[in-house]
Design a protein around this motif. Structure first.
Motif, mmCIF file in Angstrom:
data_model
loop_
_atom_site.group_PDB
_atom_site.id
_atom_site.type_symbol
_atom_site.label_atom_id
_atom_site.label_comp_id
_atom_site.label_asym_id
_atom_site.label_seq_id
_atom_site.Cartn_x
_atom_site.Cartn_y
_atom_site.Cartn_z
ATOM 1 N N THR A 162 0.835 -1.197 0.000
ATOM 2 C CA THR A 162 0.000 0.000 0.000
ATOM 3 C C THR A 162 0.872 1.249 0.000
ATOM 4 O O THR A 162 2.050 1.205 0.386
ATOM 5 N N ILE A 163 0.258 2.378 -0.405
ATOM 6 C CA ILE A 163 1.028 3.610 -0.536
ATOM 7 C C ILE A 163 0.167 4.812 -0.177
ATOM 8 O O ILE A 163 -1.063 4.787 -0.320
ATOM 9 N N ALA A 164 0.823 5.876 0.305
ATOM 10 C CA ALA A 164 0.186 7.170 0.539
ATOM 11 C C ALA A 164 1.202 8.253 0.196
ATOM 12 O O ALA A 164 2.409 7.998 0.137
ATOM 13 N N THR A 165 0.721 9.470 -0.018
ATOM 14 C CA THR A 165 1.619 10.566 -0.370
ATOM 15 C C THR A 165 1.409 11.755 0.554
ATOM 16 O O THR A 165 0.310 11.998 1.054
ATOM 17 N N ALA A 166 2.492 12.502 0.757
ATOM 18 C CA ALA A 166 2.448 13.777 1.481
ATOM 19 C C ALA A 166 3.085 14.805 0.559
ATOM 20 O O ALA A 166 4.278 14.736 0.271
ATOM 21 N N GLU A 167 2.289 15.756 0.085
ATOM 22 C CA GLU A 167 2.765 16.648 -0.968
ATOM 23 C C GLU A 167 2.649 18.109 -0.559
ATOM 24 O O GLU A 167 1.658 18.517 0.034
ATOM 25 N N SER A 168 3.670 18.839 -0.910
ATOM 26 C CA SER A 168 3.638 20.279 -0.717
ATOM 27 C C SER A 168 3.628 20.958 -2.077
ATOM 28 O O SER A 168 2.576 21.277 -2.608
ATOM 29 N N SER A 183 -7.442 1.803 -6.044
ATOM 30 C CA SER A 183 -7.952 1.710 -4.667
ATOM 31 C C SER A 183 -7.418 0.482 -3.937
ATOM 32 O O SER A 183 -7.457 0.433 -2.708
ATOM 33 N N ALA A 184 -6.889 -0.477 -4.692
ATOM 34 C CA ALA A 184 -6.328 -1.681 -4.069
ATOM 35 C C ALA A 184 -5.030 -1.389 -3.335
ATOM 36 O O ALA A 184 -4.634 -2.145 -2.435
ATOM 37 N N TYR A 185 -4.346 -0.280 -3.691
ATOM 38 C CA TYR A 185 -3.052 -0.003 -3.059
ATOM 39 C C TYR A 185 -2.906 1.440 -2.564
ATOM 40 O O TYR A 185 -2.086 1.711 -1.694
ATOM 41 N N PHE A 186 -3.667 2.387 -3.096
ATOM 42 C CA PHE A 186 -3.516 3.780 -2.668
ATOM 43 C C PHE A 186 -4.500 4.090 -1.542
ATOM 44 O O PHE A 186 -5.706 3.871 -1.678
ATOM 45 N N LYS A 187 -3.966 4.606 -0.421
ATOM 46 C CA LYS A 187 -4.806 4.848 0.750
ATOM 47 C C LYS A 187 -5.198 6.313 0.934
ATOM 48 O O LYS A 187 -6.237 6.617 1.515
ATOM 49 N N GLY A 188 -4.380 7.237 0.480
ATOM 50 C CA GLY A 188 -4.758 8.636 0.652
ATOM 51 C C GLY A 188 -3.566 9.571 0.559
ATOM 52 O O GLY A 188 -2.426 9.139 0.345
ATOM 53 N N THR A 189 -3.838 10.852 0.740
ATOM 54 C CA THR A 189 -2.786 11.857 0.648
ATOM 55 C C THR A 189 -3.071 12.999 1.608
ATOM 56 O O THR A 189 -4.218 13.233 1.996
ATOM 57 N N VAL A 190 -2.023 13.703 1.971
ATOM 58 C CA VAL A 190 -2.142 14.968 2.693
ATOM 59 C C VAL A 190 -1.393 16.010 1.883
ATOM 60 O O VAL A 190 -0.194 15.857 1.621
ATOM 61 N N VAL A 191 -2.110 17.045 1.451
ATOM 62 C CA VAL A 191 -1.463 18.156 0.752
ATOM 63 C C VAL A 191 -1.104 19.188 1.806
ATOM 64 O O VAL A 191 -1.926 20.006 2.205
ATOM 65 N N SER A 192 0.127 19.114 2.263
ATOM 66 C CA SER A 192 0.562 19.941 3.406
ATOM 67 C C SER A 192 1.238 21.210 2.906
ATOM 68 O O SER A 192 2.435 21.420 3.089
ATOM 69 N N TYR A 193 0.445 22.064 2.266
ATOM 70 C CA TYR A 193 0.989 23.287 1.700
ATOM 71 C C TYR A 193 1.456 24.234 2.800
ATOM 72 O O TYR A 193 2.501 24.869 2.689
ATOM 73 N N ALA A 194 0.681 24.330 3.851
ATOM 74 C CA ALA A 194 1.031 25.222 4.959
ATOM 75 C C ALA A 194 1.844 24.473 6.003
ATOM 76 O O ALA A 194 1.652 23.271 6.233
ATOM 77 N N ASN A 195 2.748 25.199 6.673
ATOM 78 C CA ASN A 195 3.603 24.559 7.671
ATOM 79 C C ASN A 195 2.802 23.982 8.837
ATOM 80 O O ASN A 195 3.172 22.952 9.414
ATOM 81 N N GLU A 196 1.676 24.629 9.186
ATOM 82 C CA GLU A 196 0.894 24.108 10.312
ATOM 83 C C GLU A 196 0.279 22.744 9.985
ATOM 84 O O GLU A 196 0.035 21.934 10.884
ATOM 85 N N VAL A 197 0.048 22.484 8.698
ATOM 86 C CA VAL A 197 -0.440 21.153 8.315
ATOM 87 C C VAL A 197 0.685 20.132 8.449
ATOM 88 O O VAL A 197 0.473 18.997 8.877
ATOM 89 N N LYS A 198 1.878 20.560 8.107
ATOM 90 C CA LYS A 198 3.034 19.661 8.268
ATOM 91 C C LYS A 198 3.211 19.272 9.736
ATOM 92 O O LYS A 198 3.461 18.099 10.052
ATOM 93 N N THR A 199 3.076 20.245 10.623
ATOM 94 C CA THR A 199 3.304 19.949 12.042
ATOM 95 C C THR A 199 2.092 19.274 12.697
ATOM 96 O O THR A 199 2.242 18.280 13.415
ATOM 97 N N ASN A 200 0.896 19.775 12.415
ATOM 98 C CA ASN A 200 -0.295 19.267 13.111
ATOM 99 C C ASN A 200 -0.767 17.921 12.593
ATOM 100 O O ASN A 200 -1.260 17.086 13.362
ATOM 101 N N VAL A 201 -0.623 17.690 11.282
ATOM 102 C CA VAL A 201 -1.145 16.459 10.690
ATOM 103 C C VAL A 201 -0.041 15.423 10.478
ATOM 104 O O VAL A 201 -0.197 14.256 10.830
#
Length: 407
Positions: free
Chosen positions: A269-275, A292-310
């Motif tokens: 399985t795979i997920a991504t964290a993208e800025s 959908s068999a291997y991709f679980k989700g993503t977080v688009v952490s454009y803002a620094n607070e998303v990087k730290t909080n999430v």
């Protein structure tokens, strides 16, 4: 056997829609053994349509035409072709029956739609099973012109189910043999230099074509003629020996499909964290059916607070090294891996541009971190000055970097 593709519609010429029909038709014709020698887009103008047919028929055996078959006044293709081929428009009850079958479930037959059943009396009429505009096939002095709807799904249906089989039966074209190699680790010019001796020694009629994309080159070996299959096999083996592990795939596949197939094969399985890529990697991965068999989700952490909080990137790393740094990329990849409980992760942080760069970190600076369980690789790339190009290149490079770990 030479063919041309003509698309008709003012909406294409003013940029209101993009002509995707021509490239799709060209691929199908080529595989079927026809040689596509030209494509044109012209407006809804009777004089221009007739003049273009005159000129193109001097160079080809088959013209495939799309567009201008709707029920409104601006759709003039059927009337123009009738004039060109000296036909009269006659009402066809069989066409009307087909139209009624197509629309019965979602709309009422009106006069304009009913008028679609008028067809040229000297054309072969092919029913459009998924639309209201019939297809017309004109035989003309040993040549063929086929007029099809411009709506892509209608055109594709009739091409695959009616037009291509009829063209192959009529002309029996030579088979087009090809093999596509997706090659990594070379620029286009470097690969051409490496394969110079191989290319120079190819048998007569063989060709080698290069199609570069970020981080990859798609290499197409081709020849016409089914009787040359043994020679083709021999040249394929030579290329396989020369390129070895640089070959990612032996089909014309995008990186996201190659990666997805490998994840499926390994049950990962795979997920991504993208800025800076803004979710583009996730978009590419999920553009593949079955992802959908291997991709679980993503977080688009454009803002620094998303990087730290999430993603749980430490504030200390951000303060010491900045968002575009090795430490932050590593922590983003680890954070998304833990957050979504996946085997593999990709993180990207960088400066896509055109603003935001500095002397220390110019536009195009991108850090990519990829993880497979506990194994992690983090690299810096200097991509360029242009935002769109940087996003595309970073996305490709990120997936290739993960492929390196998995392979």
């Amino acid at each position: 056997m030479k063919a041309a593709i003509i698309t008709i519609g003012d909406e294409i010429l003013i940029g209101q829609i993009v002509d995707t029909n021509s490239s799709w038709i060209a691929q199908k014709l080529t595989v079927a053994g026809f040689e596509v020698v030209e494509m044109q887009s012209i407006g809804d103008d009777a004089t221009q349509i007739k003049k273009t047919i005159d000129e193109v028929f001097q160079r080809v055996d088959v013209i495939l035409m799309t567009g201008g078959l709707g029920p409104t006044k601006d759709d003039i293709t059927k009337k123009t072709l009738s004039e060109y081929f000296g036909a009269s428009l006659i009402f066809d009850e069989t066409v009307l029956e087909n139209i009624q079958n197509v629309i019965s479930s979602f709309t009422k037959l009106n006069e304009l739609t009913r008028n679609q059943a008028y067809v040229p009396d000297n054309a072969t009429v092919i029913q459009n099973r998924v639309g209201t505009a019939p297809i017309t096939w004109f035989d003309y002095m040993g040549k063929v012109l086929v007029s099809m709807p411009g709506v892509p799904f209608e055109m594709k249906y009739v091409m695959e189910n009616e037009i291509l089989p009829r063209l192959q039966e009529k002309y029996d074209p030579e088979a087009y043999l090809k093999r596509v190699f997706v090659v990594r680790g070379y620029t286009e010019s470097a690969l051409a230099m490496y394969l110079e001796n191989f290319e120079d020694s190819l048998p007569h009629g063989f060709g080698l074509a290069y199609l570069p994309s970020p981080g990859l080159v798609k290499l197409r070996l081709f020849v016409r003629g089914g009787h040359r299959l043994a020679e083709m096999t021999e040249q394929i083996h030579k290329l396989q020996d020369l390129l070895g592990n640089a070959i990612l795939a032996e089909k014309d596949l995008p990186v996201e499909k190659i990666l997805g197939d490998l994840l499926l094969e390994k049950g990962l399985t795979i997920a991504t964290a993208e800025s800076c890529t803004g979710g583009n990697i996730a978009h590419l991965i999920t553009s593949i059916s079955g992802s959908s068999a291997y991709f679980k989700g993503t977080v688009v952490s454009y803002a620094n607070e998303v990087k730290t909080n999430v993603l749980k990137v430490s504030q200390n790393s951000l303060d010491l090294y900045g968002a575009v740094s090795e430490s932050v990329a590593q922590e983003m990849a680890t954070g998304i891996q833990q957050l979504l409980n996946v085997d593999c992760s990709i993180s990207v942080t960088g400066i896509a541009g055109p603003d935001g760069g500095s002397e220390e970190k110019p536009v195009g600076t991108v850090w990519i971190s990829t993880k497979y369980r506990e194994k992690q690789v983090t690299k810096i790339y200097q991509l360029g000055k242009y935002r769109e190009s940087n996003i595309i290149r970073a996305s490709n490079l990120a997936m290739l970097q993960l492929l390196d770990i998995l392979q």
